[in-house]
Design a protein around this motif. Sequence first.
Motif, mmCIF file in Angstrom:
data_model
loop_
_atom_site.group_PDB
_atom_site.id
_atom_site.type_symbol
_atom_site.label_atom_id
_atom_site.label_comp_id
_atom_site.label_asym_id
_atom_site.label_seq_id
_atom_site.Cartn_x
_atom_site.Cartn_y
_atom_site.Cartn_z
ATOM 1 N N PRO A 36 0.816 -1.213 0.000
ATOM 2 C CA PRO A 36 0.000 0.000 0.000
ATOM 3 C C PRO A 36 0.851 1.264 0.000
ATOM 4 C CG PRO A 36 -0.617 -1.490 1.817
ATOM 5 C CD PRO A 36 0.709 -1.930 1.286
ATOM 6 N N ARG A 54 -14.918 3.539 -0.040
ATOM 7 C CA ARG A 54 -14.107 2.670 0.819
ATOM 8 C C ARG A 54 -13.661 1.408 0.071
ATOM 9 N NH1 ARG A 54 -17.732 4.709 4.822
ATOM 10 N NH2 ARG A 54 -16.568 5.878 6.393
ATOM 11 N N ALA A 92 -12.892 1.259 -3.063
ATOM 12 C CA ALA A 92 -11.737 1.667 -3.879
ATOM 13 C C ALA A 92 -10.480 1.741 -3.018
ATOM 14 C CB ALA A 92 -12.012 3.009 -4.549
ATOM 15 N N GLY A 93 -10.591 2.379 -1.865
ATOM 16 C CA GLY A 93 -9.428 2.512 -0.996
ATOM 17 C C GLY A 93 -8.903 1.163 -0.540
ATOM 18 N N TYR A 94 -9.847 0.332 -0.162
ATOM 19 C CA TYR A 94 -9.494 -1.004 0.334
ATOM 20 C C TYR A 94 -8.833 -1.830 -0.773
ATOM 21 C CZ TYR A 94 -10.442 -4.937 3.549
ATOM 22 O OH TYR A 94 -10.355 -5.984 4.429
ATOM 23 N N ALA A 95 -9.424 -1.780 -1.969
ATOM 24 C CA ALA A 95 -8.847 -2.526 -3.094
ATOM 25 C C ALA A 95 -7.457 -2.002 -3.430
ATOM 26 C CB ALA A 95 -9.761 -2.433 -4.317
ATOM 27 N N ALA A 96 -7.275 -0.687 -3.328
ATOM 28 C CA ALA A 96 -5.966 -0.100 -3.647
ATOM 29 C C ALA A 96 -4.878 -0.625 -2.721
ATOM 30 C CB ALA A 96 -6.036 1.423 -3.565
ATOM 31 N N SER A 97 -5.270 -1.043 -1.528
ATOM 32 C CA SER A 97 -4.272 -1.565 -0.586
ATOM 33 C C SER A 97 -3.822 -2.969 -0.956
ATOM 34 C CB SER A 97 -4.851 -1.580 0.833
ATOM 35 O OG SER A 97 -5.733 -2.684 1.007
ATOM 36 N N GLY A 98 -4.530 -3.596 -1.900
ATOM 37 C CA GLY A 98 -4.122 -4.920 -2.354
ATOM 38 C C GLY A 98 -4.890 -6.068 -1.728
ATOM 39 N N ALA A 158 -7.124 7.002 -3.309
ATOM 40 C CA ALA A 158 -8.174 5.988 -3.452
ATOM 41 C C ALA A 158 -9.315 6.251 -2.470
ATOM 42 C CB ALA A 158 -7.580 4.597 -3.232
ATOM 43 N N TYR A 159 -8.964 6.631 -1.247
ATOM 44 C CA TYR A 159 -9.991 6.907 -0.236
ATOM 45 C C TYR A 159 -10.590 8.310 -0.389
ATOM 46 C CZ TYR A 159 -9.556 2.695 2.669
ATOM 47 O OH TYR A 159 -9.612 1.409 3.147
ATOM 48 N N VAL A 192 -7.075 -0.128 7.418
ATOM 49 C CA VAL A 192 -6.489 0.358 6.166
ATOM 50 C C VAL A 192 -6.912 1.810 5.944
ATOM 51 C CG1 VAL A 192 -6.326 -0.007 3.677
ATOM 52 C CG2 VAL A 192 -6.508 -1.980 5.225
ATOM 53 N N ASN A 235 -13.944 -4.032 -8.404
ATOM 54 C CA ASN A 235 -12.704 -3.409 -7.949
ATOM 55 C C ASN A 235 -11.581 -4.421 -7.721
ATOM 56 O OD1 ASN A 235 -12.843 -0.254 -7.111
ATOM 57 N ND2 ASN A 235 -14.876 -1.177 -7.150
ATOM 58 N N GLY A 236 -11.826 -5.667 -8.077
ATOM 59 C CA GLY A 236 -10.750 -6.647 -8.001
ATOM 60 C C GLY A 236 -10.691 -7.436 -6.710
ATOM 61 N N PRO A 245 -8.379 -0.566 -8.649
ATOM 62 C CA PRO A 245 -7.497 0.069 -7.668
ATOM 63 C C PRO A 245 -6.323 -0.825 -7.276
ATOM 64 C CG PRO A 245 -9.772 0.500 -7.100
ATOM 65 C CD PRO A 245 -9.797 -0.482 -8.244
ATOM 66 N N GLY A 246 -5.155 -0.224 -7.172
ATOM 67 C CA GLY A 246 -3.957 -0.939 -6.770
ATOM 68 C C GLY A 246 -3.141 -1.465 -7.927
ATOM 69 N N ARG A 247 -3.782 -1.679 -9.062
ATOM 70 C CA ARG A 247 -3.056 -2.194 -10.237
ATOM 71 C C ARG A 247 -2.324 -1.046 -10.928
ATOM 72 N NH1 ARG A 247 -6.885 -4.884 -7.335
ATOM 73 N NH2 ARG A 247 -7.141 -7.021 -8.049
ATOM 74 N N LEU A 277 -12.740 -7.855 -14.988
ATOM 75 C CA LEU A 277 -12.962 -8.601 -13.743
ATOM 76 C C LEU A 277 -14.375 -9.156 -13.664
ATOM 77 C CD1 LEU A 277 -11.104 -6.025 -11.551
ATOM 78 C CD2 LEU A 277 -10.445 -8.420 -11.749
ATOM 79 N N LEU A 300 -3.177 5.310 -1.426
ATOM 80 C CA LEU A 300 -4.302 5.091 -0.507
ATOM 81 C C LEU A 300 -5.066 6.391 -0.259
ATOM 82 C CD1 LEU A 300 -3.155 2.613 2.300
ATOM 83 C CD2 LEU A 300 -4.509 2.173 0.253
#
Lengths: 410, 410
Positions: A2, B210, B212-218, A10-11, B178, B237-238, A327-329, A29, A7
């Motif tokens: 992260p 949330r 999006a933020g959570y997914a961004a963390s992986g 994203a948030y 997160v 969001n994956g 997100p994250g990719r 997906l 983050l």
Amino acid sequence: MPDRHLLDVAYGRAHADAIIANGKLVNVLTGEVYPADVAIAAGRVAAVGDVSAQRGPRTEIIDAQGRFLTPGLIDGHVHIECSKLSVTMFSDLVSRYGTTSAISGLDQILVSAGIAGVEEFLAETENGPMRVWWGAPAKAPYTVPESNVGHRFAVAEHAIAQQMPECVGLWETVQEFVEFGDEEVLTAMDMAERNRLRAFGCAPLVDARRIAGYAASGVALCHESYSPAEELEKLRNGIDIIIRESTAAPMLRENIKLVTELGAPSHRVGFCTDDVTATDVLGRGHLDYVVRLAIECGVSPVVAIQMATINTARMYRLDDRIGAIAPGRFADILLVDSLEDFRPQTVITGGRIVARDGKSLSAPVAPARSAAIGETFRLAAVDPDRIKVTAAGRTATVQTIVLSKDVAFK
Amino acid sequence: MPDRHLLDVAYGRAHADAIIANGKLVNVLTGEVYPADVAIAAGRVAAVGDVSAQRGPRTEIIDAQGRFLTPGLIDGHVHIECSKLSVTMFSDLVSRYGTTSAISGLDQILVSAGIAGVEEFLAETENGPMRVWWGAPAKAPYTVPESNVGHRFAVAEHAIAQQMPECVGLWETVQEFVEFGDEEVLTAMDMAERNRLRAFGCAPLVDARRIAGYAASGVALCHESYSPAEELEKLRNGIDIIIRESTAAPMLRENIKLVTELGAPSHRVGFCTDDVTATDVLGRGHLDYVVRLAIECGVSPVVAIQMATINTARMYRLDDRIGAIAPGRFADILLVDSLEDFRPQTVITGGRIVARDGKSLSAPVAPARSAAIGETFRLAAVDPDRIKVTAAGRTATVQTIVLSKDVAFK
């Protein structure tokens, strides 16, 4: 993983570095297509959908003008060196056609310059538009019988290679090595399990018995199949399939029948180009051509795009980093006008536009290269004595290599 | 990975330890159902299909008598301790219903007895019929505000836990940690990336921002969703989805609409029971009940079985070991009479029959347990002074905990 700035964006607590607006998302997906904007931070996707909270005064806006947004394409198995281009030039060439990631064994640099050569090669990719994910060859050379090479790679160096963050698994785990119990290869596989890595295959023209044995060894996927029936047997045994469309072995038209005729689940099927010449790519494209060909063969556009993106990412366990706009990719994203006639109009990698209308936005820069990878071809002068064939009479028996006209491995 | 005896049997060079004959294979890898025999060696599947080459004079033959063969079921998220049973008794109970693997955080033993307690707990599972795959809690306790516990687990111990081969990732990576940047949790996530592990989620009742933020963390997957719409947003969001049917939160009837009504791709959906009481399991079954319920809600039997097996295995990256009847995977196999009325008649784990007609073949044996995990409840004597509430007058304000009647996390 992260990144803290990522983050925050994203948030919705910070503004995005860039936003791609007015696009229609191809969400690989879920298989859906719908309007969505994409917020980008630190080179990664931060949020997808309504990203108005992420839009700030310094946010760069990339206007998709109603185009489709798809993930950058992934070549599931390619010998970059076989193109006869440097990785800088290969990356410049294929990224124009939308290829933003490649899984590669770098075996030719490895057998010339060892792990140091691989590291230099990987470093050279850092600033280019295409990411290289390294599969360390199960051993190298992996020819049977073994070729003479400048550098031999096996167990001792696997202890180093498998710890490298760039290493995503074992590459070209040739079926014969597993079948005949090559101790170097099996030891590298044991080591890979301890390092939470898997082995990727190379099992051409195998029957059910060999597929069972090979699958039992834990090999995760295979790009070497010569018929839809062989592919299906591998899928049934737990080996994912990468369909190859290479210069030497253009097999998609036949092998895509795995999905279009045998009804196999498409999410376990990806694409690769294995060996391609630069002229082939210039003439028709790279993975974008493979996507178009699959569509021509009856695969729906979204499924064909999934095969060139998320499916391959998932089988290599890279789906947290590439293969989807989520997100994250990494923000490796293509803008395309038509899904049926799939041609990337704009190519974005790491959130930066790198190509448009088939042209790179900046000329590739030749990196400084060390002598270690530049001076590996050390052939003594050739005089007639070194290549002459001595015959007692007027005829002699000589060993030759015959290239098959049919398939690469027959 | 490659066990040499397993390879010999798989390649048809040695006889199998056991063969399951006369079964109809439910191949969750392709979605097909067809007759196939299964050869077993070293507790794993060696070959599937025609295994006559593997049949020797000392090969045990298990006659499936025409029944369907499915993989053992996987509980994608379960707090074993919440059943109030020891793992030995839990394993004995749920394996009768076909559950042969569970992913669990063991957080309650962890906060009582630390990593040594986890190791003792895992060792206790070794001879039982159910495999336990450990997700190390992102931190423990993971309550907000933090509970008082006997043992606190965070960054320093993650350095040990994440190296353990049993560790499959981070467990209960609570969304709020997160979102609000809990440094202990984010550091454990950074560490996990270096150790090639992923974080598994716990994000109930979250909105698009949330997610999006959570997914961004992986975070890779989540078992905490309260509507099909929330599930779909996570998938987009994956984040893979594990549908929960627990004693406290029986949510499958509603949440399966993700697949049956919203049309989401089923291969990214799994099942879990999270918290179940022993009486619930005795009364209706365990994951077999969840499979039947999904079928009742309109999911096709093969897809429901995939959700209870390969899908969960794949999202935890355990699909090379469990979740399918294919070479290399543990021989955790169920014989069932009907796919529509899914009730395991025979349960096989590691190639051994452990239960038949709902009864274990052998009584569970209570292991010797160390004082470290047996004497963790150290409460001083309670006298009235410790619990009295002092009030100045006839009334006082006291803090209370109120259990919601609606959902577990409201």
